[in-house]
Motif scaffolding. Structure first.
Motif, PDB file in Angstrom:
ATOM      1  N   UNK A 178      -0.883  13.669  -4.458  1.00 56.18           N
ATOM      2  CA  UNK A 178      -2.500  13.013  -5.177  1.00 56.18           C
ATOM      3  C   UNK A 178      -2.121  12.452  -6.311  1.00 56.18           C
ATOM      4  N   UNK A 179      -1.546  12.901  -7.257  1.00 56.41           N
ATOM      5  CA  UNK A 179      -1.107  12.153  -8.656  1.00 56.41           C
ATOM      6  C   UNK A 179      -0.709  10.900  -8.272  1.00 56.41           C
ATOM      7  N   UNK A 180       0.630  10.738  -7.211  1.00 57.04           N
ATOM      8  CA  UNK A 180       1.154   9.426  -7.228  1.00 57.04           C
ATOM      9  C   UNK A 180       0.061   8.443  -6.605  1.00 57.04           C
ATOM     10  N   UNK A 181      -0.971   8.943  -5.678  1.00 60.56           N
ATOM     11  CA  UNK A 181      -1.929   8.079  -5.219  1.00 60.56           C
ATOM     12  C   UNK A 181      -2.917   7.740  -6.313  1.00 60.56           C
ATOM     13  N   UNK A 182      -3.572   9.010  -6.938  1.00 62.79           N
ATOM     14  CA  UNK A 182      -4.337   8.404  -7.895  1.00 62.79           C
ATOM     15  C   UNK A 182      -4.199   7.270  -8.816  1.00 62.79           C
ATOM     16  N   UNK A 183      -2.617   7.346  -9.368  1.00 59.34           N
ATOM     17  CA  UNK A 183      -2.370   6.251 -10.345  1.00 59.34           C
ATOM     18  C   UNK A 183      -2.173   5.009  -9.637  1.00 59.34           C
ATOM     19  N   UNK A 184      -1.340   4.997  -8.454  1.00 59.06           N
ATOM     20  CA  UNK A 184      -1.290   3.621  -7.918  1.00 59.06           C
ATOM     21  C   UNK A 184      -2.596   3.215  -7.442  1.00 59.06           C
ATOM     22  N   UNK A 185      -3.487   3.913  -7.030  1.00 61.15           N
ATOM     23  CA  UNK A 185      -4.809   3.246  -6.691  1.00 61.15           C
ATOM     24  C   UNK A 185      -5.462   2.601  -7.569  1.00 61.15           C
ATOM     25  N   UNK A 186      -5.079   2.756  -8.781  1.00 65.36           N
ATOM     26  CA  UNK A 186      -5.860   1.842  -9.895  1.00 65.36           C
ATOM     27  C   UNK A 186      -5.422   0.330  -9.613  1.00 65.36           C
ATOM     28  N   UNK A 187      -4.407   0.103  -8.816  1.00 69.32           N
ATOM     29  CA  UNK A 187      -4.149  -1.346  -8.568  1.00 69.32           C
ATOM     30  C   UNK A 187      -4.370  -1.655  -7.024  1.00 69.32           C
ATOM     31  N   UNK A 188      -5.371  -0.795  -6.494  1.00 63.96           N
ATOM     32  CA  UNK A 188      -6.012  -0.965  -5.027  1.00 63.96           C
ATOM     33  C   UNK A 188      -7.236  -1.760  -5.191  1.00 63.96           C
ATOM     34  N   UNK A 189      -7.330  -2.528  -4.017  1.00 69.00           N
ATOM     35  CA  UNK A 189      -8.580  -3.550  -4.047  1.00 69.00           C
ATOM     36  C   UNK A 189      -9.881  -2.914  -3.379  1.00 69.00           C
ATOM     37  N   UNK A 190     -10.013  -1.390  -3.167  1.00 66.82           N
ATOM     38  CA  UNK A 190     -11.081  -0.817  -2.626  1.00 66.82           C
ATOM     39  C   UNK A 190     -11.362   0.426  -3.369  1.00 66.82           C
TER      40      UNK A 190
END
Length: 538
Positions: A178-190
């Motif tokens: 989840x931590x990996x996804x939380x941080x990298x989703x800062x650069x997500x388009x949605x």
């Protein structure tokens, strides 16, 4: 005397109208608004997790032949970064670990508050670093047995933690994935957010966080269990895309909408459930570990880095590969990032006129490196996925044959999704796009942080240089020969595509690839090739 009805209003952030909303798309939108949508996507992954665990424990010890040897480390990681790139944190939405958690909420009290001292991300950061260390130290990529137990441990931890604590404590405070996804989703388009902020101003029930109840007071739809109040939610940090808020809102005012990737990092403001990023050293530490880990994780598999680890292990650890890797990781994920970020911060502050405190410069500007780190993860995991994406097909065929559900021999020649000579250009293009994204984000953050255009441009320069240096390091890593992992090239007679587009035959030998199992999980490392024709495996 007439009585006045006092209307309770809520502070909200005014947001622009969403430009795209997947919850309004034909067919897909109807599915996403369905109460059981999350369960519907979790069940297939739960079945796949069960296959991975069973095969990892009792199936072949060779990683390339085992569902636990390829599924988590090739296909799953590839789909995770692809989902983050195209939409957002879709894996957390479909996470199979959450199904047993629901059972735990019914069987166990789940009435305790998470300890205040553990609410920052330090615990999640520590577990993430431990995982990154253990991945190499125990060759998890080549040990189906250990991988299976790791999956079991994940299910058990989610069950126990969320069975005793309120809300989604495991997701928010513990889970490394989840931590990996939380941080990298800062650069997500949605992003999951409200469509029209004005609708929330007069809302009395706050169902998006409190849940929706029927007339008898019974909860019929949970609200956000990560305590993200939609009218004051900003960005994707801590959002699992569970869509509970979408289904709970009585005004149908929450959607999965498009946004400019990284835009949430430019403007500094308070975020529901998170606070201000510039006041959260734990969040920055987590983000920077993931940025630099993208490079360290890939570098740990190239020939020069493995040779260096071997030398360090010989000198310090009596030939221990684990000691060599540990020291390599401490230096590359601890010492070098600290020195680089410290020097960049000091230079940026000095060039910016010494008008902004150093701590604020670091806690604001460093987030601009997230797109570049994410691009490195895409290049790394994307390589695995493109080079070996079809390997799961013969593995599942073999699993089905073992239980009498399929006939015939698996086609072990299945592997690449694209020609081998596409891989390096893909990796370099991903890094270049990530670099451009970081440069743009760093510039706009500087404009919002420093008092004048001139000081912002000067303060931006050191961070731009750091981003360019990191991108150059990533490009160098991706052009190096790497350890061959998770592929069938060690199997007798298997044909390996090379970077030059030609085929290379693996030498025949008496048995399958040496792979780590319960008794020898530290000894199954494949030797890396020093020939550039060989497929690099990050």
């Amino acid at each position: 005397m007439a009585t006045r009805t006092k209307t309770r209003t809520l502070p909200v952030f005014q947001s622009t109208a969403p430009r795209g909303d997947l919850t309004r798309a034909p067919l897909l939108g109807r599915f996403l608004r369905w109460k059981h949508a999350r369960t519907a996507v979790q069940l297939p992954l739960l079945l796949l997790a069960a296959i991975i665990v069973a095969d990892g424990l009792i199936g072949p010890r060779a990683g390339p032949e085992n569902a636990a040897g390829v599924g988590p480390w090739i296909q799953w990681r590839g789909f995770v970064v692809l989902a983050l790139l195209l939409v957002g944190n879709l894996f957390c939405m479909a996470c199979p670990f959450m199904l047993p958690r629901r059972l735990a909420k019914k069987l166990l009290p789940a009435d305790r508050s998470w300890p205040t001292s553990l609410r920052p991300k330090w615990l999640a950061l520590g577990l993430l670093v431990l995982f990154l260390w253990g991945y190499e130290a125990f060759d998890l990529w080549d040990s189906p047995w250990l991988t299976a137990w790791l999956v079991v441990a994940y299910f058990a931890a989610a069950f126990v933690i969320d069975g005793f604590f309120k809300g989604a404590a495991f997701c928010k405070h513990v889970c490394p994935i989840g931590s990996f996804n939380f941080v990298n989703s800062l650069a997500s388009p949605g992003e999951v957010r409200v469509r029209d902020a004005s609708v929330c101003v007069t809302c009395q029930t706050k169902d998006c966080i409190a849940g929706r109840h029927d007339q008898d007071g019974r909860l019929v739809q949970s609200g956000c269990e990560l305590w993200l109040f939609q009218p004051r939610k900003v960005g994707n940090m801590d959002c699992t895309f569970c869509l509970d808020c979408v289904q709970a809102c009585p005004y149908d005012n929450v959607g999965l909408v498009a946004r400019v990737p990284g835009a949430e990092l430019v403007r500094e403001r308070w975020r529901s459930g998170v606070g201000k990023l510039a006041e959260r050293a734990d969040l920055l530490a987590l983000a920077m570990v993931l940025v630099f880990a993208a490079f360290v994780n890939a570098a740990g598999m190239i020939g020069p880095a493995q040779d260096l680890q071997a030398v360090v292990g010989d000198v310090v650890g009596g030939g221990s590969r684990v000691v060599g890797w540990t020291i390599f990781m401490l230096v590359t994920l601890g010492l070098i990032p600290a020195l680089l970020l410290g020097a960049t911060t000091a230079m940026s502050r000095r060039l910016g006129g010494d008008t902004v405190p150093a701590r604020r410069v670091l806690l604001r500007m460093a987030y601009g490196l997230v797109p570049l780190g994410f691009a490195m993860w895409i290049a790394h995991y994307g390589f695995h996925f493109l080079a070996s994406g079809l390997t799961l097909v013969p593995v599942l065929h073999r699993v089905a044959s073992d239980v009498g559900l399929a006939a015939g021999a698996p086609d072990w020649s299945l592997g690449p999704l694209v020609p081998a000579n596409w891989l390096l250009p893909f990796e370099l293009i991903a890094l270049e796009i990530g670099l451009l994204g970081s440069l743009a984000l760093l510039y706009f953050i500087a404009r919002a942080t420093f008092p004048s255009l001139r000081s912002a441009r000067r303060a931006f320069a050191p961070w731009a240089l750091t981003a360019v240096l990191l991108a150059g390091a990533g490009a160098w890593i991706m052009t190096q020969p790497m350890a061959m992992r998770g592929m069938m090239m060690d199997m007798p007679g298997h044909i390996m595509p090379g970077h030059d587009g030609h085929e290379h035959h693996a030498p025949d030998h008496d048995g399958p690839a040496d792979a780590a199992g319960p008794d020898d999980h530290g000894e199954g490392r494949h030797h890396h090739s020093h020939q550039h024709e060989a497929l690099p495996d990050g």
